[in-house]
Every structure is written in C-alpha cells, then in structure tokens.
Motif scaffolding. Sequence first.
Motif, PDB file in Angstrom:
ATOM      1  N   ASP A 182       4.242   6.067  -3.008  1.00 33.80           N
ATOM      2  CA  ASP A 182       4.239   5.186  -1.843  1.00 33.80           C
ATOM      3  C   ASP A 182       5.590   4.517  -1.660  1.00 33.80           C
ATOM      4  O   ASP A 182       6.090   4.405  -0.543  1.00 33.80           O
ATOM      5  CB  ASP A 182       3.147   4.132  -2.006  1.00 33.80           C
ATOM      6  N   SER A 183       6.185   4.038  -2.728  1.00 33.23           N
ATOM      7  CA  SER A 183       7.452   3.331  -2.614  1.00 33.23           C
ATOM      8  C   SER A 183       8.208   3.415  -3.935  1.00 33.23           C
ATOM      9  O   SER A 183       7.925   2.646  -4.859  1.00 33.23           O
ATOM     10  CB  SER A 183       7.195   1.862  -2.241  1.00 33.23           C
TER      11      SER A 183
ATOM     12  N   VAL B  16       2.946 -11.698  -3.643  1.00 37.05           N
ATOM     13  CA  VAL B  16       4.038 -11.447  -4.580  1.00 37.05           C
ATOM     14  C   VAL B  16       4.188 -12.628  -5.543  1.00 37.05           C
ATOM     15  O   VAL B  16       4.264 -12.461  -6.762  1.00 37.05           O
ATOM     16  CB  VAL B  16       5.358 -11.194  -3.823  1.00 37.05           C
TER      17      VAL B  16
ATOM     18  N   HIS C 205       8.901  -3.348   0.834  1.00 37.56           N
ATOM     19  CA  HIS C 205       9.080  -2.041   0.207  1.00 37.56           C
ATOM     20  C   HIS C 205       9.491  -2.118  -1.251  1.00 37.56           C
ATOM     21  O   HIS C 205       9.467  -1.121  -1.954  1.00 37.56           O
ATOM     22  CB  HIS C 205      10.087  -1.195   0.991  1.00 37.56           C
ATOM     23  N   THR C 206       9.914  -3.293  -1.707  1.00 41.85           N
ATOM     24  CA  THR C 206      10.235  -3.437  -3.119  1.00 41.85           C
ATOM     25  C   THR C 206       9.186  -4.307  -3.800  1.00 41.85           C
ATOM     26  O   THR C 206       8.685  -3.959  -4.864  1.00 41.85           O
ATOM     27  CB  THR C 206      11.631  -4.068  -3.288  1.00 41.85           C
ATOM     28  N   GLY C 207       8.840  -5.386  -3.159  1.00 40.04           N
ATOM     29  CA  GLY C 207       7.911  -6.336  -3.763  1.00 40.04           C
ATOM     30  C   GLY C 207       6.500  -5.805  -3.886  1.00 40.04           C
ATOM     31  O   GLY C 207       5.752  -6.219  -4.766  1.00 40.04           O
ATOM     32  N   VAL C 208       6.133  -4.899  -2.992  1.00 38.64           N
ATOM     33  CA  VAL C 208       4.812  -4.285  -3.077  1.00 38.64           C
ATOM     34  C   VAL C 208       4.939  -2.808  -2.738  1.00 38.64           C
ATOM     35  O   VAL C 208       5.944  -2.371  -2.193  1.00 38.64           O
ATOM     36  CB  VAL C 208       3.795  -4.917  -2.093  1.00 38.64           C
ATOM     37  N   ALA C 209       3.907  -2.054  -3.108  1.00 43.98           N
ATOM     38  CA  ALA C 209       3.758  -0.695  -2.603  1.00 43.98           C
ATOM     39  C   ALA C 209       2.912  -0.837  -1.343  1.00 43.98           C
ATOM     40  O   ALA C 209       1.727  -1.116  -1.431  1.00 43.98           O
ATOM     41  CB  ALA C 209       3.088   0.197  -3.628  1.00 43.98           C
ATOM     42  N   PRO C 210       3.518  -0.679  -0.161  1.00 41.18           N
ATOM     43  CA  PRO C 210       2.874  -1.172   1.063  1.00 41.18           C
ATOM     44  C   PRO C 210       1.538  -0.523   1.418  1.00 41.18           C
ATOM     45  O   PRO C 210       0.690  -1.174   1.998  1.00 41.18           O
ATOM     46  CB  PRO C 210       3.913  -0.896   2.158  1.00 41.18           C
ATOM     47  N   SER C 211       1.354   0.756   1.076  1.00 43.39           N
ATOM     48  CA  SER C 211       0.099   1.405   1.476  1.00 43.39           C
ATOM     49  C   SER C 211      -1.026   1.158   0.476  1.00 43.39           C
ATOM     50  O   SER C 211      -2.172   1.466   0.753  1.00 43.39           O
ATOM     51  CB  SER C 211       0.286   2.913   1.622  1.00 43.39           C
ATOM     52  N   LEU C 212      -0.678   0.663  -0.694  1.00 43.59           N
ATOM     53  CA  LEU C 212      -1.719   0.427  -1.694  1.00 43.59           C
ATOM     54  C   LEU C 212      -2.396  -0.918  -1.437  1.00 43.59           C
ATOM     55  O   LEU C 212      -1.878  -1.776  -0.735  1.00 43.59           O
ATOM     56  CB  LEU C 212      -1.134   0.463  -3.107  1.00 43.59           C
TER      57      LEU C 212
ATOM     58  N   ARG D 289      11.020   2.397  -4.706  1.00 45.08           N
ATOM     59  CA  ARG D 289      11.700   1.144  -5.060  1.00 45.08           C
ATOM     60  C   ARG D 289      10.734   0.173  -5.726  1.00 45.08           C
ATOM     61  O   ARG D 289      11.098  -0.518  -6.681  1.00 45.08           O
ATOM     62  CB  ARG D 289      12.321   0.500  -3.818  1.00 45.08           C
ATOM     63  N   ALA D 290       9.513   0.118  -5.205  1.00 46.04           N
ATOM     64  CA  ALA D 290       8.526  -0.768  -5.824  1.00 46.04           C
ATOM     65  C   ALA D 290       8.244  -0.306  -7.252  1.00 46.04           C
ATOM     66  O   ALA D 290       8.038  -1.127  -8.141  1.00 46.04           O
ATOM     67  CB  ALA D 290       7.242  -0.782  -4.996  1.00 46.04           C
TER      68      ALA D 290
ATOM     69  N   TYR E 240      11.055  -1.438  -9.416  1.00 41.34           N
ATOM     70  CA  TYR E 240      10.894  -2.889  -9.516  1.00 41.34           C
ATOM     71  C   TYR E 240       9.852  -3.242 -10.572  1.00 41.34           C
ATOM     72  O   TYR E 240      10.023  -4.187 -11.337  1.00 41.34           O
ATOM     73  CB  TYR E 240      10.501  -3.403  -8.140  1.00 41.34           C
TER      74      TYR E 240
ATOM     75  N   GLN F  55      -0.680  -4.590   5.735  1.00 44.57           N
ATOM     76  CA  GLN F  55      -1.354  -5.217   6.868  1.00 44.57           C
ATOM     77  C   GLN F  55      -1.353  -6.737   6.789  1.00 44.57           C
ATOM     78  O   GLN F  55      -1.850  -7.399   7.682  1.00 44.57           O
ATOM     79  CB  GLN F  55      -2.783  -4.680   6.983  1.00 44.57           C
TER      80      GLN F  55
ATOM     81  N   VAL G 269      11.073 -12.157  -7.329  1.00 40.81           N
ATOM     82  CA  VAL G 269      10.571 -12.096  -5.954  1.00 40.81           C
ATOM     83  C   VAL G 269      11.690 -11.470  -5.133  1.00 40.81           C
ATOM     84  O   VAL G 269      12.683 -12.133  -4.818  1.00 40.81           O
ATOM     85  CB  VAL G 269      10.209 -13.498  -5.418  1.00 40.81           C
ATOM     86  N   PRO G 270      11.581 -10.175  -4.813  1.00 42.56           N
ATOM     87  CA  PRO G 270      12.723  -9.485  -4.222  1.00 42.56           C
ATOM     88  C   PRO G 270      12.888  -9.800  -2.746  1.00 42.56           C
ATOM     89  O   PRO G 270      11.971 -10.263  -2.070  1.00 42.56           O
ATOM     90  CB  PRO G 270      12.405  -8.017  -4.430  1.00 42.56           C
TER      91      PRO G 270
ATOM     92  N   GLN H  30       0.672   6.938  -7.814  1.00 39.97           N
ATOM     93  CA  GLN H  30       0.412   6.361  -6.482  1.00 39.97           C
ATOM     94  C   GLN H  30       1.549   5.445  -6.041  1.00 39.97           C
ATOM     95  O   GLN H  30       1.993   5.497  -4.903  1.00 39.97           O
ATOM     96  CB  GLN H  30      -0.876   5.545  -6.508  1.00 39.97           C
ATOM     97  N   VAL H  31       1.988   4.598  -6.958  1.00 42.35           N
ATOM     98  CA  VAL H  31       3.035   3.640  -6.589  1.00 42.35           C
ATOM     99  C   VAL H  31       4.339   4.384  -6.279  1.00 42.35           C
ATOM    100  O   VAL H  31       4.992   4.114  -5.266  1.00 42.35           O
ATOM    101  CB  VAL H  31       3.256   2.602  -7.712  1.00 42.35           C
TER     102      VAL H  31
END
Lengths: 369, 505, 323
Positions: A236-237, B414, B346-353, A239-240, A243, B404, B340-341, A232-233
């Motif tokens: 979705d991203s 984060v 887009h790096t610090g979190v997976a935005p849709s999750l 890069r994440a 990371y 969101q 903490v990027p 899933q991760v």
Amino acid sequence: MIRFERRLRQPGWLSVAVPVGSVIVAFGLMTLVLLATGHSPGHTFSRLLDTGFGSKVAINETFVSATPLLFTGLCAAVAFRMQLFNIGGEGQLYAGAILGAAAGIALGNHSGWLSVPAMIVAGAVGGAALALVPAILRAFLSTNEIITSLMLNYVAALVINYLIFDSQSYWRDTSSPTAKVFPQGKNLPEAANWPLAHVGGLYLPFGLLLGVVLAAVIWVLYTRTRFGFEVQVIGDSPRAATYAGMRTRRKILAVMALSGAVAGIGGASQDGDFRHTLDPRGLTAAGYGYAGIVIAALGRYNPFAVCLIAFLLGGLQNAGFALQGVDFPSGLVGVMQGLILFCALGGELLVRYRVRLGSRGAQRAEATA
Amino acid sequence: MPSAVELRDITKRFPGVVANDGVRFEAAEGEVHALLGENGAGKSTLSNILTGLYRPDEGEIVLWGEPVSFASPRDALDAGIGMVHQHFRLVPPFTVAENVILGDHRGEGKKFMVHPRRIERNVAELGKRYRIAVDPRARIWQLSLGEQQRVEILKALYRQARILILDEPTAVLTPQEAESLFETLRVMADEGRTVIFISHKLHEVKAVADRVTVLRDGRTIDTVDTGSATPRSLAALMVGREVSLAERVERDGEIGAPVLEVRGLWAHGDRGGDALRGVDLQVRTGEIVAIAGVAGNGQRELAETITGMRAAADGQVVVDGRPLRGGDAREAIRAGIAHVPEDRLHTGVAPSLSIASNVVLKSYRGKQVTRGPLLRLRAIRDHAASLIRRYDVRGGGPELPARQLSGGNLQKVVLAREFHGDPRVLVVASPTRGLDVAAIETVHRYLRDAASSGVGVLLISEDLDEILALADRVAVIYEGAIVGEVDAGATTVEEIGLLMAGGAG
Amino acid sequence: MLVAAGGINNAVLVVVLASAVVYGTPLLYAALGELLAERAGVLNLGVEGMMLVGAVMGFWAVQRTGSLLLAIGVAAVAGGAMALIHAFLVVTLRANQIVSGLALTIFAGAAGLSSYLGNDLNLADQPAKHAFSPFLPRSWRTADVVGPVLLNQSALVYASWVCVALVAVYLSRTRPGLNLRAVGESPAAADAMGINVVAYRYVHTVVGGAFAGVGGACFSLAITPQWVDGLTSGAGWIAIALVIFAFWRPTLCLVGAYFFGAFSGIPFTFQARGILSGVPPELFQSLPYVMTVVVLVLVSSAGARRRLGAPASLGTPYVREER
C-alpha cells in the motif's frame, strides 16, 4: 459530459458485480469481434460452453487446463499484492518443470511415495530460484522487475528447448530409436506419476487439489500473519513500511521466492499430473504464465477468487484447444482473456468512483449566464 | 473603484462535503483583497474555481461586469486571472524561461518553434521591468522556494494577469522575504491590478490587505475594511467564537537530563549532495525544542535521519546515552523514538489499510497482538477501538480505511499510536499543517502533555507562531546546519527570521 | 578470420554491424513510440502486442494492395488503434497502467488478436508479394564497410533516421514538445497553465502505438518477410527496456537500438556462417534477453535512485478534481 466522483464508501456487492459484469461485457465485445470477422457468435459460444463445461468429460478436461492456470494465477496474485509485478510466471513454471522432472527421474521407482513430494519440492526450488534473480536485482539495485522477469521467460524457454532438442541432457530420451530422430524427453518412472482423485465421475488431478490447498495457505498467510501484514503495508505504501521499520528488501526476496515457488510447483505438476515427461513444445506453446496474470487481476489478487477464475478460464482454454479450426480460430482465447481483463480494469473504476452524466449545477449556471 | 471580480453565490460540492456553499466575494481594481479562513474553510476551492480548475456546481463569476464561464484553466488565464498556488505549479527540470512561457498561446506563443535564447531574453526583460530578479536559464530544482515563488509571479505577469491570486504565499518565506513580497504586491495593486491574498495568518492580512473577506465552513461570513479590524475581531470571525490567539502556555513538569543528542550529523539528500551538514542538537526530558527554518533546508532529512528512515553519512544519534547504529527505523523505534512525519497520509499511515491496522503499524510484532506468527485480529480491533475513544477520533470505526479520515482525525490516529508506544523522544514534523483551529489546539495540547510527562520533544515546523507558542528553545536550520539557537521566551520573530535567512546577515 | 574470401565486406564484424542495423530498426521505431508515450507520463507495456498487430495488418495490406507505403500506413493505424484502448483505460478510466499494458499484450499478442487475424485472413505460409529491400545504386551498396552496413538498407532504415531527428527536434525545440514534456514531468503545472493534459496523453499514446505498429511491420515487410505467429519474439519488451537505457532521449535510442539489434542478429549470422558451431544456438539466441537484463542492471545501479531522465509523472494518472 461524464464526470467521476470518488466514492466515500465502496459497497460490498460491487466486488462481485464488477467481475461478473466485466465477463458479460467482454462477451458482448467478443460478439462484435466475431461478427466483424464473419463468424457466428451463437455457434462459437455454444460450442465453447459445451466443450468447456457441457459434460463430465468436458469438466475433466477443464480441470486439466485449469490446474496450471491456478498455479500461475496464484504466482501473480502473491507478487502483485505487494506491487511486485512478477510476470515471469511462465519461465518459473518451466524451471519448476525442469527440476521436478529431474527429481522424478532421479528417484526412479525405488523410493515409492517419496517421488511426489520430492518433485513438488524440486519444482518449488526451481521456480523460486529463477524468481530470485529479478528479486535480488530489484531489492539491491532497484532494477525494474517487470522487464527482468519477462526477459527470463525467454531465456527459460530457450533452456528447456536446449535440454531436449540440442543436447544429450539428463532429461532427454536417448535410448529408443525414434527418439534419436525426433528428440523427446525421458518418460518419468511410474512412481513419479501423481495420483488422480476420482469423485463421482470427475477426475481431480492431484495438482489441482494441491493448488487449492496452497490458495488457502496463501490466504491465511496474507490476512492472518505478521508476514502478511507487512506485505499489505509495503504494497500500500512503501514509505509507511520504511517508517514502521519493516525490512522491505527481505520481503521482496521472500514474496518473489514464494511467487516463483508456486509457479514452479505448477511446472512439476505438469510433469507429474499430465505430461509424464519434460515436454518443451507443450509447455512453451500454452502461455500459462501470461494467462495467470489475467486470472490474478480478475480475482483482485484474492487466492480463492483465483481458484474460481482459473476454473472458468481453464474451460475457455480447454475449449480453445479442442475446437481450434475454421470456426474457432487460434488467438480467440487470448482475445477473450484480453477483453475480459480490459473490462475488469474499466469496471475497477466503478468500484472507486461514481459516474455522473452531465452536471446539473454547471448547466444551470450556464443557462442563467 | 470599479469592481474587477465578483463571485455570486458559488456552490461547489465534493463527495461528502460542500466546499463552497453560496459564497459571495467581490474585489475591486487596484486593491489587495485578503481571503481569510481556516484550513478547510473553502479558500482553495474558491480560488480553483476562479482559475478554471474546478467548475462550480452553482453560481456565477463576473469579471469587470461581464459574466464569464471557464471551461478550463486556459479560459481563466486568457481572461486575465493568474494564480500562485501554495504548492507551486512549476516543472522542476525546466528552466525558468521555459516555465514562464509554458502554455502561452498568444503573440510569441503562436510560433511552432521555441528558441531558448529568445525566450530567455524576453523573460530577463520582464524580470527587469518588475524588479523581480531571477536567472532565466536556471533550472527550477536549483532554486530556493522564495525564488520559485518569484518565477510563479513572473508567469502570471507574462500572461498579463490583471487579477493575481496568491495562496498562502508566505508559508515558504522568512519574515523579511515576506515583507518584500508585500511591497511587490502593493506596487502591482498601484498599477491597477487586483491582488487576492489567501491566508489564515491574521497579522499578514492586517499588514498587506485593503479589505478582508472571511470564509468559514464554506460560507462567506463578512467583508470588512482592514483598517477597522483587529486581529482579535478577525480571529473571532474566522473561527466563529472567541479564541485565545496562539500564546505561550506554561507547562508543568521539569526539564531533566539530555535524552536525545545529535552529534555532527551529516546526510545526503534525495538528489545527492549534502542535505545535512554537521547538525548538533540536544533535547532534554520534558523539553520542547523547535527546529525553525524555511522549508527545504534539511528539516525532512533531519527528521528522517534521527528516526532511522535515512542513513547518516557521518555523525551520531544518541538516545539515553546509547548511540544508535542509524539507518534502521526499527532500531530507532526500539530505542524509544516516536515519529509524527510531515506526510501523514503516505508515511504516517498506510492509507488504504484500516485504522486498526494502522494503529499497530509499529507494534504488530508485540505480544499483545500476536500468537506465534499469527495476528490476533480481535485484539487489534479492540485496541484500535479503545484508542479511537480515548483520542476522540471521529469519522469511523476501526475498520475504516485511514485515507477516509479528515486531516485532524488522521493526525489523532498517528499521535495515538506514537504516544501509545511510551516513547522517550518524540520527533514531530509540521504536526498541524492543514488542520483547523480546533484540531490545532488538540494537537498542541497533546504535545504539551507529552513534554509534561517527561518526553523530549523535537518539533520541526515552518510556522513561527506555532514554534513560539510551544517551544522552550528554538534552533534555526539553514542549508543543513544549525545557524543559531535562542531561548523561545526571550526572542522575537525578527530575530528568528534573520537566522532563517542564513544567520549573521 | 577478420578478412574472409569475399573481401572486407564479408568480414564477420561488418556482417554483424549490417544485421545490427536491420534488426535494430524495428526496435528503434517501437522505442521511439514508447518514448513519446512515456514522455507524456503514460507507461505502455503493450508494445509487443501493438507490434504484432501492426505486423499482421501491414502484411495483410501488402498482400491485398501490393503497396508497401499503404501497408506501412495500415500498420501504423493498427498499432495506434491498439494504443487507443490503453489510452482510454489509463487516461479516461484511470486504470493501473502496468496491468492495462499487460492486458494489451495478452489481448493483441502472440496468442491473441494478431494470431486471430493472421489465422482468419489466411496469412500464414503466404510468400510476401512485395518487401522492402535495398534500393540505392549497386556501386554504393558494395562500397567497403559503409556499403553493407549503411547503404545496403531498405527505406525503412532511412525513414527511421528521419523519425529520430524529427522526434528529437519536436521534444527540444517546439512548443507542443515543450508542453508534452511539461505534461510528463508535472501534469498539475501543465494543467494550471492551460495545457490539455488528457489530449496530450491520448495523442502521444496513440502516436506511440503507431510507431510500434510500424516497428512490427519491419519484421513482416522487410526482415522475415512473411507472417508467422509471434514473429517479434520479445522485441517489444526490449524496446521498452531500450527507452530506459536511452534515458528517454531519442538519439540515444538510435545507439541502443543498434546495440540490441546486433545481439538479435548474431544468432542468424553465426548460424549461417557456421561460426562457433559447437556452441548451442540457444546460447546466442538468449543474448538479446540476457543483455537486456545486464544493461538494465548497469543503468539502474548507475542512476535509478535519481530516476535519471524518467518523466516524473510516469505511470500515475492525473486527476484534477479530487479531495
């Protein structure tokens, strides 16, 4: 002027309404196509429904058509979830059929019940092996997997043709006199015929049940496990994922292998459930792999939705084969599938955005200006 | 002086936010007019309306007494409005000359064919006339951010902009470069152009502008003469309450032994070439060390190499005396490096999750949240809920997709995750970019608390005010190397600025 | 072996080169079209489908009207119409470009609209009334080497050279070409400078589809020349790969198209002449596909990390008003 506003919350009912709506709109567009080419839509659709779902016989036939679609649909869904566009389901299905048939022939009638699991494993290995080629290229050389997996479909089709038509291979029937003139595959031994469940007048192929079980396993894998979390991760991203220290390359290999294995089992099921021989013409003419992409996209990569949609599109395909003729031209099935997919893609917008017609404020500003 | 531009009761709504709510704004010919406000106050929205990128829901734009309506950016450009966006709108593989003439459709621009030689000559002449030196044949990606900004200004001049809007133009400049930009802006105003200068930095506004209009929460608060305002009064207008301007706060806790050592670190950049050239650094427990520098001098690569996201070409990263293999984020996480990027979405979190998933982004393998290969979803959700409470994350529960959240709340998620892993070292990059004052204060407090509790903090920031408010020591990075190190308590903005421009010179 | 009975023009190498030009031409048209769309930032994986619809409609037009020129026009319009669906979905509705392109291939492809139309218009098994054929003076066409390879070709080949030159000049020397490249590299920058990103994406996607339609028509009006379901057999996909090999440059597309044209022509040439007749024909038939993978690997390992030449916004929708 049409404007799109991003939705803050995506209402749950939309995820059901959009696919249903897409099918309805697609039928509407199909009506236009039929009218434009001088066919009677009412007649065509009613025959389609009758032949696909109208009776127990029709539904049994639809099960037959739906089984390979279920596997290729899952194959696409598994990979697309992680943004890996494996469109090699077609070729991976052939590879599974080749190895599945080899296992069936090799075990003969001596090993009893062992034939069926052996064919499943062999099919999975075949499909996974073929899928690993684009996977390795993607993971280590960042080669676009769309084109490589697609090119291998053509290669796999040539291989399967070669085995039966242009060689004296293990799979080819060389014993009977007719086979010398008209090349064909060896008939699989009795033990390699997969069982058929008989429930209230309906015949459920073993492969179909296996596919539904696989769908459930995939659902658990993708929503409840660490492996699924990583998928899933990464999907979705990426890069994440890097990371967070996830091993993206390994995941690409694993997911593509899984995806290919599912298609490969679909190929073995073709041997064991239906054809009982390695049948290049039948397999390459059907376009199971491409239909699988449609199914996965319509089901929004959800394994259970894939089961349902495989059944519906199986009915369409079954009717397409059965009715092929003057009032049901070939190609209609592909046109239908394409239209449904277009509508689903367009409908996806409604899930993410709210559509506004005109803009009150701007109009007022212009009126005062 | 006659009014050049006037905005009357501009309202612009986005789903869930009113970005501009009846904004009034007026700037005269020949003045430098600052638009001051916090992040999220509606400055960028307003400038995007003025340049035709957004259409206002309500209100009208008046230029030199004439109401106008822009259907597209082209209309705004033709009306004489030019803009230098904060994130430059340049085409990286194009030459300077190609960028300058892009979209021109009058005069020379009517011709179907483009003659590179001729446009290069024209652009060179234009540069000479305004004393803006750039090589018209250079490709944008080869230029420093300061040079790219000059290209943006040339673009506006080429299109004969009479109103020039600059959005946070000093963010990519050294203090000295900023000074020279201010001079250019003054010259342009003296020629009768109108310069609209968008900023949230009070001393810049004081330095360059004739008048200031302050925005807060999408509304116009006031327009004042700069001469009669003080930084303190402007800050109060901007935030809506008395604020302590970013000042040094003494921390508890002791500075101890080195916990992070970077030795001779080299790394390649995304386009090839060396992004890091032998960086040496040391962070001790309880210490905040800042990396200052103009954006694009290797900061991102430094953060990524230390945290294992990027492989080092040479050199070592050592945590608690143990060298890391490098190029492996999982190893760095295990060694106790929290990160903490810069690109939190887009790096610090997976935005849709969901927030819940993002809270365990690094600990999903841990015993607390797994049972064999299976995830304990309930435990994950409960864990997220408790962090949401503890870090005061507002906007939604554990199931909400991370994208969101507002910038400040996202950063809290984060930080919550990174602190929860009991780190030894914390690498933070631009932790407050785009946040409002309240969120900035919260983030700063968390960083100070982390240092007080014995964590070694490496703060990478382009904001000198932030660095001077937080850091114990400041190392300045220039073209991938540390060119100087100063004690934060005993240095000045000018001293750091000189180092940022390449050291001794 | 190299110089056979019929003189140098009968030598294997010359025949292979001649077939490279013949089979490379449809690839070239399709690749040029895809290049235009991708330069605008639109990835269109529906090339195979657009080619097939162009092929079937072109063949229909020539059977109905007898005019080859008109047939090419119809093929272009048909290909463009298919591309318009994709443009609407990905530009206006912001759909996923990959899935939409696949949908277009399924919709229009070998088991879709092209087959439906061929079936419905009763085109299968009809002999072509007219076909593109070599037209230069006989003495030119029989000249050594250049005769069969370059001069004994149809007008479609020469027109494709003109198209390469036009596209190359358009991209590098004209204002719309400059704008197009800006839209593909940085739509936000183009938009801020008053360039209509949506219009550029629509126009170049549709024109790209028209090129693909003409590419398909090369099969049904010149190479085959008749209508058979799925007669492009993967050429559309090779064309997409070709754009990557060519680093998004039209002149390199020309070289690449003939390279892959050679591999597409080899099975026919070898079979006709009985060369290596002991080797299964499938081996030669798989060459274009295998070579596509091989070259793609070489190209991506050489420069994919830096996405050499790929327009930066390729595959991503541009949304201005979003927060």
